[in-house]
Design a protein around this motif. Structure first.
Motif, PDB file in Angstrom:
ATOM      1  N   THR A 128      40.044  59.930  -3.646  1.00 55.61           N
ATOM      2  CA  THR A 128      41.450  59.881  -3.166  1.00 55.61           C
ATOM      3  C   THR A 128      42.162  58.799  -3.953  1.00 55.61           C
ATOM      4  O   THR A 128      41.686  57.666  -4.053  1.00 55.61           O
ATOM      5  CB  THR A 128      41.530  59.568  -1.666  1.00 55.61           C
ATOM      6  OG1 THR A 128      40.796  60.575  -0.962  1.00 55.61           O
ATOM      7  CG2 THR A 128      42.963  59.524  -1.187  1.00 55.61           C
TER       8      THR A 128
ATOM      9  N   ILE B  74      35.459  65.369  -8.640  1.00 53.56           N
ATOM     10  CA  ILE B  74      35.091  65.013 -10.030  1.00 53.56           C
ATOM     11  C   ILE B  74      33.567  65.084 -10.182  1.00 53.56           C
ATOM     12  O   ILE B  74      32.824  65.036  -9.190  1.00 53.56           O
ATOM     13  CB  ILE B  74      35.588  63.597 -10.389  1.00 53.56           C
ATOM     14  CG1 ILE B  74      34.925  62.557  -9.455  1.00 53.56           C
ATOM     15  CG2 ILE B  74      37.111  63.509 -10.337  1.00 53.56           C
ATOM     16  CD1 ILE B  74      35.233  61.137  -9.866  1.00 53.56           C
TER      17      ILE B  74
ATOM     18  N   VAL C 155      46.460  61.653  -3.065  1.00 45.88           N
ATOM     19  CA  VAL C 155      45.996  62.953  -3.560  1.00 45.88           C
ATOM     20  C   VAL C 155      44.449  62.952  -3.553  1.00 45.88           C
ATOM     21  O   VAL C 155      43.818  61.985  -4.011  1.00 45.88           O
ATOM     22  CB  VAL C 155      46.500  63.215  -4.987  1.00 45.88           C
ATOM     23  CG1 VAL C 155      45.969  64.537  -5.490  1.00 45.88           C
ATOM     24  CG2 VAL C 155      47.999  63.202  -5.010  1.00 45.88           C
ATOM     25  N   THR C 156      43.837  63.970  -3.030  1.00 52.67           N
ATOM     26  CA  THR C 156      42.366  64.117  -2.998  1.00 52.67           C
ATOM     27  C   THR C 156      41.936  65.171  -4.043  1.00 52.67           C
ATOM     28  O   THR C 156      42.491  66.286  -4.062  1.00 52.67           O
ATOM     29  CB  THR C 156      41.905  64.546  -1.600  1.00 52.67           C
ATOM     30  OG1 THR C 156      42.319  63.555  -0.651  1.00 52.67           O
ATOM     31  CG2 THR C 156      40.389  64.677  -1.572  1.00 52.67           C
ATOM     32  N   GLU C 157      40.867  64.807  -4.912  1.00 56.71           N
ATOM     33  CA  GLU C 157      40.358  65.764  -5.954  1.00 56.71           C
ATOM     34  C   GLU C 157      38.838  65.573  -6.151  1.00 56.71           C
ATOM     35  O   GLU C 157      38.282  64.542  -5.808  1.00 56.71           O
ATOM     36  CB  GLU C 157      41.063  65.550  -7.289  1.00 56.71           C
ATOM     37  CG  GLU C 157      40.913  64.144  -7.839  1.00 56.71           C
ATOM     38  CD  GLU C 157      41.687  63.954  -9.114  1.00 56.71           C
ATOM     39  OE1 GLU C 157      41.450  62.922  -9.783  1.00 56.71           O
ATOM     40  OE2 GLU C 157      42.518  64.816  -9.493  1.00 56.71           O
TER      41      GLU C 157
ATOM     42  N   THR D   6      34.203  63.387  -4.086  1.00 61.75           N
ATOM     43  CA  THR D   6      35.617  63.525  -3.704  1.00 61.75           C
ATOM     44  C   THR D   6      36.292  62.174  -3.855  1.00 61.75           C
ATOM     45  O   THR D   6      35.825  61.170  -3.309  1.00 61.75           O
ATOM     46  CB  THR D   6      35.785  63.993  -2.239  1.00 61.75           C
ATOM     47  OG1 THR D   6      35.104  65.262  -2.109  1.00 61.75           O
ATOM     48  CG2 THR D   6      37.250  64.145  -1.867  1.00 61.75           C
TER      49      THR D   6
END
Length: 522
Positions: free
Chosen positions: A366, A391, A387-389, A364
């Motif tokens: 940010t 990968i 924004v948190t995503e 995760t």
């Protein structure tokens, strides 16, 4: 320009040819006074054969010219025309018509003239040659007795004195003679005296020669027989049939030995020669003025008769009756192939090994991003937001895995091929001396077992308590020498099998060898 040169060249060539023709015509028309046909007398003029001619031309100022082929000749034959009655001509060579046979008393006509001046033609009549004497002469020595052969040649003497020799076998000229025989057989130029003397009159044979070119003459060659010859009369019995071939040994099964071949069968004995009868009588012959031995022989089996006259002074006769040869023994069968060896045992070993591999991981993250939005006053304002995503990333990690390793033991040996069997003979004997010579070389244990078997099979000893080493050597020779064919075969088989015994393999003797000598009798 080139075209003009070409026309000039053609015109020059035509002019040269015209001048050459005029010059040639001038030489042969104006300057040639006469011609003469020349024929060498030292050559034969015969039907079917060729001979040479020449032309001598006489010119002004005493000049002489000759055609090619003559001594000093240089004039080409195409300048002359040649006409032959009774033959044909080409390039100074005349061939006589073969149909002018016989040639005695006949002529041919030859006419020659320059092609551009036929008025100078000359004609000659040429007489054909013929034999005035012929003689036959033997070219090989021979006995003057029935059944003997000889070759010969014919010597001809012609009317111009020339002699010619004709070999009757190889010369083509032999077709120009007629040959008549009395008491002789002729085949391909070879003459054989009649083998049955009863068909010969007064002990004399004749050969008459008549030449086709002059049938009025002939010559007879006569031979008075003297019967001094070594006669040989032989009778033979039929040969025996061949023995049947042995069968091949069976191939060995998986890992086992192949079977031995089966021996071939014995050949049959030859048949006896026929019974013959021979009767003789001596008498005095008044024609030859000597004693002659009359011999009468008969094949009792077939009734065939043979008669001979033999001069005791230098002649002889031999009469034999021979039995046929024994048939050959059949071929022994081949030994069977040994079986294939078994495959070695296979097993697998498992091991744990380590290795580095690349594997995916999820993380995760940010991060800040800029966004534009409108405030309450309607003015666009830029702000930052987090924004948190998720990968995916790859990392090297260590892992364990199994490895299987195959192991195999060595395969077993294949079986031995079987022994090929020996072909049998019509008559067979084992030479005992050879067997006795190898006994001292054998291992003691093998020798003991072998002698026990020999005594049981081929000797006349039935008491098993008899120990081989106590047997007298001379008695052993006597007993073994009395073996018949079957017993000899048994002995040979024993020796072969003893060699493969386990006791022999464990302690093989040094320098061991065994030779069985076989002898074939008719």
């Amino acid at each position: 320009m080139k075209k003009i040169y070409f026309h000039i060249f053609i015109a020059t060539l035509l002019f040269s040819v015209a001048c050459s023709e005029k010059l040639s015509a001038g030489i042969f028309n104006r300057k040639t006074d006469s011609i003469q046909i020349f024929i060498d007398k030292n050559q034969l003029v015969l039907p079917g054969e060729s001979f040479k001619i020449g032309v001598i031309s006489y010119h002004q100022k005493n000049k002489i010219k000759k055609t090619t082929g003559m001594d000093g000749g240089s004039v080409l034959w195409w300048r002359f025309k040649t006409e032959v009655v009774g033959g044909e001509s080409w390039g100074g060579k005349v061939t006589v018509n073969p149909q002018l046979m016989p040639s005695i008393g006949k002529y041919i006509s030859i006419k020659v003239y320059p092609r551009r001046n036929p008025k100078l033609a000359q004609t000659v009549l040429v007489p054909l040659n013929y034999e005035t004497e012929v003689t036959f002469q033997p070219t090989s020595e021979f006995d003057k007795a029935p059944g003997c052969s000889f070759t010969g040649e014919i010597i001809s003497t012609f009317d111009n004195g020339i002699e010619r020799t004709c070999n009757i076998i190889s010369s083509h000229d032999s077709n120009n003679f007629m040959i008549f025989t009395n008491g002789l057989l002729s085949r391909k130029g070879k003459f054989t005296i009649e083998s049955d003397f009863t068909k010969i009159e007064d002990h004399q044979v004749d050969l008459e020669i008549i030449p086709n070119r002059n049938p009025k003459i002939s010559k007879t060659f006569s031979v008075l027989l003297d019967y001094k010859h070594a006669y040989n009369l032989s009778f033979y019995g039929s040969s025996g049939s061949k023995g049947f071939d042995g069968f091949d040994g069976i191939n060995g099964t998986f890992g086992n030995n192949g079977g031995n071949g089966v021996p071939g069968g014995s050949g049959e004995s030859g048949y006896d020669g026929p019974d013959i009868g021979v009767w003789t009588d001596m008498y005095y012959d008044s024609i030859l003025n000597c004693n002659l031995l009359y011999v009468y022989t008969e094949n009792i089996q077939t009734g065939q008769e043979f008669r001979y006259l033999v001069n005791p002074e230098g002649g002889e006769i031999t009469v034999t009756s021979k039995g046929g040869d024994g048939g050959n023994g059949g071929n022994g069968g081949d030994g069977g192939n040994g079986g294939n060896g078994a495959d070695g045992e296979i097993w697998y070993e498992t091991k744990i090994e380590k290795r580095m591999v690349s594997k995916p991981f999820t993380e995760t993250v940010t991060r800040k991003v800029k966004k534009t939005r409108t405030n309450s006053e309607g003015i666009p304002v830029e702000t930052e937001v987090e924004v948190t995503e998720l990968i995916t990333v790859y990392r090297q990690v260590e892992e364990e895995y199994e490895v299987k390793i195959m192991h195999q033991k060595p395969g077993q040996n294949g079986g031995h091929g079987g022994n090929g069997a020996s072909g049998e003979m019509a008559d067979t004997e084992v030479l005992v001396e050879t067997f006795l010579c190898i006994l001292p070389l054998m291992h003691r244990n093998l020798k003991t077992v072998l002698l026990h078997r020999v005594l049981e099979e081929v000797a006349d000893f039935t008491d098993p308590a008899v120990h081989p080493e106590t047997v007298d050597r001379e008695e052993m020779v006597i007993q073994m020498g009395a073996m018949d064919i079957q017993e000899a075969q048994v002995l040979r088989g024993i020796v072969v099998h003893m060699v493969t015994m386990e006791i022999f393999l464990k302690a093989p003797p040094k320098n061991f060898s065994f030779t069985a000598r076989l002898q074939k009798n008719s």
